[in-house]
Each structure stands twice: as structure tokens, then as C-alpha cells.
Design a protein around this motif. Sequence first.
Motif, PDB file in Angstrom:
ATOM      1  N   VAL A  32       0.986  -1.116  -0.003  1.00 25.33           N
ATOM      2  CA  VAL A  32       0.076   0.198   0.098  1.00 25.33           C
ATOM      3  C   VAL A  32       1.107   1.424  -0.120  1.00 25.33           C
ATOM      4  N   ILE A  33       1.735   1.467   0.689  1.00 25.50           N
ATOM      5  CA  ILE A  33       2.912   2.476   0.876  1.00 25.50           C
ATOM      6  C   ILE A  33       3.575   2.449  -0.450  1.00 25.50           C
ATOM      7  N   ASN A  34       3.920   1.648  -1.087  1.00 27.60           N
ATOM      8  CA  ASN A  34       4.355   1.648  -2.276  1.00 27.60           C
ATOM      9  C   ASN A  34       3.562   1.716  -3.454  1.00 27.60           C
ATOM     10  N   LYS A  35       2.227   2.160  -3.240  1.00 22.86           N
ATOM     11  CA  LYS A  35       1.140   2.172  -4.147  1.00 22.86           C
ATOM     12  C   LYS A  35       1.179   0.888  -5.181  1.00 22.86           C
ATOM     13  N   GLU A  36       1.263  -0.133  -4.661  1.00 30.15           N
ATOM     14  CA  GLU A  36       1.076  -1.724  -5.356  1.00 30.15           C
ATOM     15  C   GLU A  36      -0.162  -2.119  -4.935  1.00 30.15           C
ATOM     16  N   ALA A  37      -0.976  -1.378  -4.283  1.00 29.06           N
ATOM     17  CA  ALA A  37      -2.154  -1.912  -3.497  1.00 29.06           C
ATOM     18  C   ALA A  37      -2.792  -0.945  -2.834  1.00 29.06           C
ATOM     19  N   VAL A  52     -11.193  -4.234   2.561  1.00 30.49           N
ATOM     20  CA  VAL A  52     -10.853  -4.918   1.278  1.00 30.49           C
ATOM     21  C   VAL A  52      -9.502  -4.577   0.995  1.00 30.49           C
ATOM     22  N   PHE A  53      -8.658  -5.427   0.496  1.00 29.67           N
ATOM     23  CA  PHE A  53      -7.268  -5.260   0.092  1.00 29.67           C
ATOM     24  C   PHE A  53      -7.255  -5.592  -1.380  1.00 29.67           C
ATOM     25  N   MET A  54      -6.784  -4.692  -2.197  1.00 26.98           N
ATOM     26  CA  MET A  54      -6.768  -4.896  -3.496  1.00 26.98           C
ATOM     27  C   MET A  54      -5.445  -4.474  -4.022  1.00 26.98           C
ATOM     28  N   LEU A  55      -4.896  -5.438  -4.983  1.00 31.57           N
ATOM     29  CA  LEU A  55      -3.380  -5.182  -5.675  1.00 31.57           C
ATOM     30  C   LEU A  55      -3.583  -4.449  -6.836  1.00 31.57           C
ATOM     31  N   THR A  56      -2.754  -3.650  -7.219  1.00 30.40           N
ATOM     32  CA  THR A  56      -2.643  -2.958  -8.710  1.00 30.40           C
ATOM     33  C   THR A  56      -1.671  -2.810  -9.266  1.00 30.40           C
ATOM     34  N   SER A  57      -1.668  -2.731 -10.486  1.00 28.23           N
ATOM     35  CA  SER A  57      -0.509  -2.616 -11.560  1.00 28.23           C
ATOM     36  C   SER A  57      -1.092  -1.529 -12.354  1.00 28.23           C
ATOM     37  N   PRO A  58      -0.275  -0.887 -13.339  1.00 31.08           N
ATOM     38  CA  PRO A  58      -0.861  -0.032 -14.445  1.00 31.08           C
ATOM     39  C   PRO A  58      -2.080  -0.383 -14.927  1.00 31.08           C
ATOM     40  N   LYS A  59      -2.216  -1.425 -15.222  1.00 29.63           N
ATOM     41  CA  LYS A  59      -3.552  -2.107 -16.211  1.00 29.63           C
ATOM     42  C   LYS A  59      -4.460  -2.865 -15.335  1.00 29.63           C
ATOM     43  N   TYR A  60      -4.136  -3.661 -14.372  1.00 34.80           N
ATOM     44  CA  TYR A  60      -4.821  -4.453 -13.764  1.00 34.80           C
ATOM     45  C   TYR A  60      -5.032  -4.058 -12.088  1.00 34.80           C
ATOM     46  N   CYS A  61      -6.279  -4.425 -11.712  1.00 37.72           N
ATOM     47  CA  CYS A  61      -6.546  -4.667 -10.281  1.00 37.72           C
ATOM     48  C   CYS A  61      -7.057  -5.633  -9.785  1.00 37.72           C
ATOM     49  N   LYS A  88     -12.256   3.189  -7.616  1.00 43.50           N
ATOM     50  CA  LYS A  88     -10.872   3.401  -7.342  1.00 43.50           C
ATOM     51  C   LYS A  88      -9.981   2.823  -8.343  1.00 43.50           C
ATOM     52  N   ALA A  89     -10.003   1.724  -8.799  1.00 43.19           N
ATOM     53  CA  ALA A  89      -9.152   1.084  -9.900  1.00 43.19           C
ATOM     54  C   ALA A  89      -9.345   1.918 -11.101  1.00 43.19           C
ATOM     55  N   LYS A  90     -10.471   2.261 -11.523  1.00 37.62           N
ATOM     56  CA  LYS A  90     -10.734   2.913 -12.700  1.00 37.62           C
ATOM     57  C   LYS A  90     -10.220   4.231 -12.672  1.00 37.62           C
ATOM     58  N   ALA A  91     -10.236   5.009 -11.424  1.00 36.98           N
ATOM     59  CA  ALA A  91      -9.672   6.146 -11.310  1.00 36.98           C
ATOM     60  C   ALA A  91      -8.122   6.125 -11.599  1.00 36.98           C
ATOM     61  N   LEU A  92      -7.510   5.141 -11.257  1.00 37.17           N
ATOM     62  CA  LEU A  92      -5.909   4.735 -11.021  1.00 37.17           C
ATOM     63  C   LEU A  92      -5.616   4.309 -12.493  1.00 37.17           C
ATOM     64  N   GLY A  93      -6.592   4.235 -13.664  1.00 35.79           N
ATOM     65  CA  GLY A  93      -6.288   3.920 -14.725  1.00 35.79           C
ATOM     66  C   GLY A  93      -6.336   2.376 -15.000  1.00 35.79           C
ATOM     67  N   CYS A  94      -6.635   1.610 -14.219  1.00 31.02           N
ATOM     68  CA  CYS A  94      -6.786   0.065 -14.423  1.00 31.02           C
ATOM     69  C   CYS A  94      -7.716  -0.336 -15.420  1.00 31.02           C
ATOM     70  N   GLU A  95      -7.442  -1.193 -16.388  1.00 30.08           N
ATOM     71  CA  GLU A  95      -8.326  -1.237 -17.516  1.00 30.08           C
ATOM     72  C   GLU A  95      -9.180  -2.794 -17.035  1.00 30.08           C
ATOM     73  N   PHE A  96      -8.652  -3.481 -16.144  1.00 29.14           N
ATOM     74  CA  PHE A  96      -9.147  -4.895 -15.927  1.00 29.14           C
ATOM     75  C   PHE A  96      -9.101  -4.864 -14.358  1.00 29.14           C
ATOM     76  N   LEU A  97     -10.259  -5.672 -13.837  1.00 29.51           N
ATOM     77  CA  LEU A  97     -10.410  -6.010 -12.532  1.00 29.51           C
ATOM     78  C   LEU A  97     -10.674  -7.707 -12.411  1.00 29.51           C
ATOM     79  N   GLU A  98      -9.516  -8.320 -11.587  1.00 33.17           N
ATOM     80  CA  GLU A  98      -9.582  -9.604 -11.553  1.00 33.17           C
ATOM     81  C   GLU A  98     -10.048  -9.949 -10.058  1.00 33.17           C
ATOM     82  N   LEU A  99     -11.285 -10.702 -10.309  1.00 28.57           N
ATOM     83  CA  LEU A  99     -11.965 -11.050  -9.033  1.00 28.57           C
ATOM     84  C   LEU A  99     -11.757 -12.466  -8.647  1.00 28.57           C
ATOM     85  N   GLY A 100     -10.894 -13.291  -9.369  1.00 28.41           N
ATOM     86  CA  GLY A 100     -10.563 -14.712  -9.104  1.00 28.41           C
ATOM     87  C   GLY A 100     -11.695 -15.657  -9.525  1.00 28.41           C
ATOM     88  N   GLU A 101     -11.417 -16.833  -9.320  1.00 31.61           N
ATOM     89  CA  GLU A 101     -12.387 -17.761  -9.665  1.00 31.61           C
ATOM     90  C   GLU A 101     -13.995 -17.772  -9.389  1.00 31.61           C
TER      91      GLU A 101
END
Length: 153
Positions: A32-37, A52-61, A88-101
Motif C-alpha cells: 500500500v505504501i509503495n502504491k502497489e495496492a 478490502v485489500f486490492m493489488l494494482t498494476s498500471p493495467k490490472y487490479c 478507485k481502480a478505474k480512477a487509477l487507470g486500471c483497465e481490468f479487475l480480476e476477482l478470481g475464480e
Amino acid sequence: REHIEAYRKLHVDVVGRVTRSKKSWMLQRNMVINKEAFLLFGFLESRLASGVFMLTSPKYCYYGISVSDRSLFDWPLSHTLLWESILKAKALGCEFLELGEQVYVNQANKVPYGVYNDITRIYPPTEKELMVSRFKHGLGGQTHVRLDIRWSR
């Protein structure tokens, strides 16, 4: 530190036991501190009730973990937090949200969560897994087939 510790304690209280080391929680804090989540919290009368804890990358959440003290309300507050995560993911510019199986009623060869050494038995999905899958589906979007390779030792 106090936020991640409160979240960890809520998780222990809700689950009823310690499931991970404190070090793993501190790793999430560092992400979170490193803006990776990011972490979102829900409070009820100043009391931490959900997170809720969400991991992020430039394109994915990626959905990481959520927990809610269901004794405080009838419906999970985490549903609202998940919606806020999407925004929030959309505001960060993420294009995809992966919710898992997602699981389905007639799904065969289901390996129970946390068990990777017994792949010959057939485990039907639990009612909770089916409810979570219906919730995920209800958020919209698309379902993608993924290949899941599990190495045995």
C-alpha cells in the motif's frame, strides 16, 4: 501500522484463528505504501467493520482479501467496499479487475481451497462458493477461461 494491525485483528476475530503470519500483513502494508495496492475500510459507529485489500498494476487490479464482521449488519459491507474498489481502480487507470475464480454447480474435480495434494477426488463447490460466484457475476463484466497449473511435489 495501526490500520493494517486493526485489519489483521478483524480478520482473526471473524475467521476465529490466525491464518497468516504478521509478516505477510506487513508485506501488504508495504504494498500500500509503495502504491502497489490499496486498502478500503468500512466503519460502523467508529468501529472497523469491514475491509478490502486490492493489488494494482498500471493495467490490472486484483482482488486480494476482504473481511467483514457480519454480526454487525445483515448484508456484507464489503460489497460496498468492492464497488468503491472498482471506482478507485478505474480512477487509477486500471483497465481490468480480476476477482478470481468463479465456480459452478456441476463443476467437477474441484480442489478445496488450500488443498493441492489430493487432485483425484471430486469436490462440488460449497454453497458459500456458489453465492460468492453469483455475486461476482452480478458485478457485470466478462468471464474469461484461465488455465490453472498446479505443480505437485
